[in-house]
Enzyme design. Structure first.
Site, PDB file in Angstrom:
ATOM      1  N   THR A 131     -22.547  64.014  19.787  1.00 29.02           N
ATOM      2  CA  THR A 131     -21.932  63.704  18.482  1.00 29.02           C
ATOM      3  C   THR A 131     -20.418  63.539  18.594  1.00 29.02           C
ATOM      4  O   THR A 131     -19.744  63.299  17.590  1.00 29.02           O
ATOM      5  CB  THR A 131     -22.240  64.843  17.486  1.00 29.02           C
ATOM      6  OG1 THR A 131     -21.863  66.081  18.130  1.00 29.02           O
ATOM      7  CG2 THR A 131     -23.706  64.899  17.133  1.00 29.02           C
ATOM      8  N   GLY A 132     -19.876  63.687  19.798  1.00 27.87           N
ATOM      9  CA  GLY A 132     -18.419  63.600  19.977  1.00 27.87           C
ATOM     10  C   GLY A 132     -17.956  62.170  20.204  1.00 27.87           C
ATOM     11  O   GLY A 132     -18.763  61.235  20.284  1.00 27.87           O
ATOM     12  N   VAL A 181     -16.598  60.693  22.864  1.00 27.63           N
ATOM     13  CA  VAL A 181     -17.059  60.083  24.115  1.00 27.63           C
ATOM     14  C   VAL A 181     -18.581  59.920  24.093  1.00 27.63           C
ATOM     15  O   VAL A 181     -19.118  58.893  24.518  1.00 27.63           O
ATOM     16  CB  VAL A 181     -16.599  60.905  25.339  1.00 27.63           C
ATOM     17  CG1 VAL A 181     -17.213  60.373  26.627  1.00 27.63           C
ATOM     18  CG2 VAL A 181     -15.078  60.892  25.436  1.00 27.63           C
ATOM     19  N   SER A 187     -24.896  70.511  14.782  1.00 27.76           N
ATOM     20  CA  SER A 187     -25.396  69.139  14.631  1.00 27.76           C
ATOM     21  C   SER A 187     -26.911  69.057  14.482  1.00 27.76           C
ATOM     22  O   SER A 187     -27.469  67.946  14.442  1.00 27.76           O
ATOM     23  CB  SER A 187     -24.974  68.289  15.840  1.00 27.76           C
ATOM     24  OG  SER A 187     -23.592  68.207  15.903  1.00 27.76           O
ATOM     25  N   CYS A 200      -8.833  60.625  32.100  1.00 33.12           N
ATOM     26  CA  CYS A 200      -8.722  59.260  31.566  1.00 33.12           C
ATOM     27  C   CYS A 200      -7.438  58.547  32.001  1.00 33.12           C
ATOM     28  O   CYS A 200      -7.476  57.379  32.397  1.00 33.12           O
ATOM     29  CB  CYS A 200      -8.831  59.287  30.044  1.00 33.12           C
ATOM     30  SG  CYS A 200      -7.789  60.528  29.271  1.00 33.12           S
ATOM     31  N   GLN A 217      -0.087  58.585  25.348  1.00 36.05           N
ATOM     32  CA  GLN A 217      -1.520  58.840  25.208  1.00 36.05           C
ATOM     33  C   GLN A 217      -1.963  58.915  23.747  1.00 36.05           C
ATOM     34  O   GLN A 217      -1.364  59.606  22.923  1.00 36.05           O
ATOM     35  CB  GLN A 217      -1.880  60.135  25.948  1.00 36.05           C
ATOM     36  CG  GLN A 217      -1.656  60.005  27.441  1.00 36.05           C
ATOM     37  CD  GLN A 217      -2.098  61.206  28.248  1.00 36.05           C
ATOM     38  OE1 GLN A 217      -1.405  61.587  29.180  1.00 36.05           O
ATOM     39  NE2 GLN A 217      -3.239  61.798  27.945  1.00 36.05           N
ATOM     40  N   SER A 257      -7.054  59.918  20.418  1.00 40.77           N
ATOM     41  CA  SER A 257      -8.493  60.013  20.701  1.00 40.77           C
ATOM     42  C   SER A 257      -8.765  60.834  21.958  1.00 40.77           C
ATOM     43  O   SER A 257      -9.886  61.292  22.167  1.00 40.77           O
ATOM     44  CB  SER A 257      -9.125  58.627  20.827  1.00 40.77           C
ATOM     45  OG  SER A 257      -8.316  57.801  21.636  1.00 40.77           O
ATOM     46  N   GLY A 258      -7.726  61.035  22.779  1.00 42.10           N
ATOM     47  CA  GLY A 258      -7.866  61.929  23.932  1.00 42.10           C
ATOM     48  C   GLY A 258      -8.200  63.348  23.499  1.00 42.10           C
ATOM     49  O   GLY A 258      -8.716  64.133  24.294  1.00 42.10           O
ATOM     50  N   HIS A 284      -4.755  54.474  25.891  1.00 44.60           N
ATOM     51  CA  HIS A 284      -3.559  55.057  26.516  1.00 44.60           C
ATOM     52  C   HIS A 284      -2.727  53.947  27.161  1.00 44.60           C
ATOM     53  O   HIS A 284      -3.268  52.974  27.698  1.00 44.60           O
ATOM     54  CB  HIS A 284      -3.955  56.025  27.641  1.00 44.60           C
ATOM     55  CG  HIS A 284      -4.579  57.301  27.183  1.00 44.60           C
ATOM     56  ND1 HIS A 284      -4.636  57.714  25.870  1.00 44.60           N
ATOM     57  CD2 HIS A 284      -5.148  58.316  27.913  1.00 44.60           C
ATOM     58  CE1 HIS A 284      -5.232  58.895  25.808  1.00 44.60           C
ATOM     59  NE2 HIS A 284      -5.560  59.275  27.026  1.00 44.60           N
TER      60      HIS A 284
HETATM   61  P1  A2P Z   1     -20.993  69.323  17.705  1.00 40.01           P
HETATM   62  O1  A2P Z   1     -20.596  68.082  16.976  1.00 40.01           O
HETATM   63  O2  A2P Z   1     -22.381  69.763  17.405  1.00 40.01           O
HETATM   64  O3  A2P Z   1     -19.967  70.439  17.608  1.00 40.01           O
HETATM   65  P2  A2P Z   1     -15.204  65.704  20.594  1.00 40.01           P
HETATM   66  O4  A2P Z   1     -14.814  65.483  22.029  1.00 40.01           O
HETATM   67  O5  A2P Z   1     -15.167  64.448  19.795  1.00 40.01           O
HETATM   68  O6  A2P Z   1     -14.407  66.817  19.998  1.00 40.01           O
HETATM   69  O7  A2P Z   1     -16.740  66.199  20.621  1.00 40.01           O
HETATM   70  C1  A2P Z   1     -17.174  67.353  21.286  1.00 40.01           C
HETATM   71  C2  A2P Z   1     -18.694  67.295  21.508  1.00 40.01           C
HETATM   72  O8  A2P Z   1     -19.084  68.506  22.187  1.00 40.01           O
HETATM   73  C3  A2P Z   1     -19.506  67.247  20.231  1.00 40.01           C
HETATM   74  O9  A2P Z   1     -20.650  66.464  20.416  1.00 40.01           O
HETATM   75  C4  A2P Z   1     -19.885  68.707  20.033  1.00 40.01           C
HETATM   76  O10 A2P Z   1     -21.054  68.914  19.274  1.00 40.01           O
HETATM   77  C5  A2P Z   1     -20.141  69.118  21.456  1.00 40.01           C
HETATM   78  N1  A2P Z   1     -20.105  70.581  21.562  1.00 40.01           N
HETATM   79  C6  A2P Z   1     -19.098  71.408  21.242  1.00 40.01           C
HETATM   80  N2  A2P Z   1     -19.460  72.714  21.443  1.00 40.01           N
HETATM   81  C7  A2P Z   1     -20.739  72.688  21.902  1.00 40.01           C
HETATM   82  C8  A2P Z   1     -21.692  73.697  22.277  1.00 40.01           C
HETATM   83  N3  A2P Z   1     -21.392  74.987  22.226  1.00 40.01           N
HETATM   84  N4  A2P Z   1     -22.927  73.290  22.681  1.00 40.01           N
HETATM   85  C9  A2P Z   1     -23.236  71.973  22.732  1.00 40.01           C
HETATM   86  N5  A2P Z   1     -22.385  70.977  22.371  1.00 40.01           N
HETATM   87  C10 A2P Z   1     -21.162  71.321  21.968  1.00 40.01           C
END
Ligand code: A2P
Length: 345
Positions: free
Chosen positions: A12-13, A15, A41, A133, A160, A163-164, A247
């Site tokens: 869901t992040g 990347v 999520s 990156c 940079q 979005s980093g 960047h």
């Molecule tokens: P979630 O959206 O459920 O928190 P970004 O780089 O855009 O900040 O995204 C970070 C990604 O890492 C998201 O998909 C986030 O999920 C995931 N994430 C963060 N903490 C955990 C965790 N404890 N277990 C699994 N995924 C995680």
């Protein structure tokens, strides 16, 4: 062609979402997609080739239960530290986007256009690390220059994008832009960065190290040397700027002492290199900028010029979409090379 069960940890992040897009665009040989994220999520979906796929909560068993073949980790270093071993134990190859494994001598650190031969070291620990990156887009331009003249030293300043810092970084710039325009900036939250980012530049990315460089700068220094397999002297100054995505880097390269830089030769060497393009017509206001590289898989190079005092020095500017070239696309390109390698055995 064989198809693979592909897990994305951090689905869901920023990347993670881009990984799905790049996989679709490159027609990655997918059997099943397994999107994994935190409990936050649960109940959400990602879209892949027009289908909605439910996000699963990451656990130690996620890999075995889903017979994962390829696991892209992009949820932060602590998650990779804790869960990569379960993916490897279940028989998957891990392609890790965090900095956690990058300095491990047994783990290959790969930019496929630059050091594809290192991928075969994946068998050491079942893990391939995706570089930082800013480093990826820099080494993509350094490699052809090193082949041309032999590099002794690199001095780089980065610009940079937010979005980093993931989705949180982009949201913070958006919110502060709105707050700036509505005269509410004094109430604006400062969370993703140490200081206000709108209308500002922050000359520190990641945490401070004891040697007065930042961790981001040390990543650029150490990773460049590891990827190019060469003791090049590197100095980096990493700066966060209020750009949403892509960047930029201002780079000065010092070649071996007897080199006389010929900018035409440099241009040709860069143009020949895979996934690098030259935009360099200063008089017609044509040079690389983030608005050109965003949403592309190309590293753009321009402002090529020989130093005015030293024959063996070159200055140039480079930009790339760091969510793609610096993360998602590089990971997918690694995976495609890995597939080529294992299928050829
Ligand atoms: P979630 O959206 O459920 O928190 P970004 O780089 O855009 O900040 O995204 C970070 C990604 O890492 C998201 O998909 C986030 O999920 C995931 N994430 C963060 N903490 C955990 C965790 N404890 N277990 C699994 N995924 C995680």
């Amino acid at each position: 062609m064989k198809k693979y069960n592909v897990a994305v940890i951090g689905a869901t992040g920023a990347v993670g979402e881009e990984l799905f897009r790049v996989m679709e665009e490159l027609d990655f040989p997918v059997e099943n997609i397994i999107p994994l994220a935190s409990a936050k999520s649960f109940g959400t979906y990602i879209e892949y080739k027009g289908k909605e796929i439910g996000v699963q909560v990451l656990s130690e068993n996620s890999f075995k239960e889903n017979s994962v073949d390829i696991a892209f980790f992009s949820a932060g270093g602590s998650i990779s530290a804790k869960y990569a071993k379960y993916a490897v134990e279940s028989g998957a190859v891990v392609i890790d986007n965090t900095s956690h494994f990058r300095s491990d001598d047994d783990i290959p650190l790969v930019v496929p256009e630059v050091n594809p031969e290192d991928i075969e070291l994946w068998t050491n620990k079942g893990i391939i690390a995706n570089p930082n990156c800013s480093t990826i887009q820099m080494v993509l331009s350094l490699k052809p220059l090193d082949e041309l003249y032999g590099i002794k030293r690199v001095d780089v300043s980065t610009y940079q994008a937010v979005s980093g810092a993931g989705k949180a970084g982009m949201k913070e710039l958006f919110t502060q832009m709105q707050d700036l325009l509505t005269f509410n900036l004094s109430d604006s939250e400062i969370e993703a960065f140490k200081h206000q980012i709108v209308n500002n530049v922050i000359p520190a990315v990641d945490v401070a190290m004891d040697n007065s460089f930042t961790k981001e700068e040390m990543k650029m220094i150490n990773e460049t040397r590891k990827i190019l397999h060469k003791d090049i002297a590197v100095a980096a100054t990493c700066v966060r700027v209020p750009v949403l995505r892509s960047h930029s880097e201002s780079i000065t390269v010092t070649f071996e002492d007897d080199v006389e830089v010929d900018v035409e030769e440099v241009r040709e060497a860069l143009e020949r290199f895979e996934n690098v393009e030259v935009i360099d017509d200063l008089k017609n206001d044509s040079y690389p900028m983030p608005i050109i590289s965003t949403d592309t898989d190309i590293t753009y190079v321009g402002r090529l010029r020989k130093d005015l005092y030293s024959n063996n020095m070159l200055h140039y500017f480079n930009v790339a979409d760091q969510v793609r070239v610096g993360a998602a696309t590089n990971s997918i390109r690694i995976a495609l090379k890995w597939i080529e390698l294992v299928e050829s055995k």
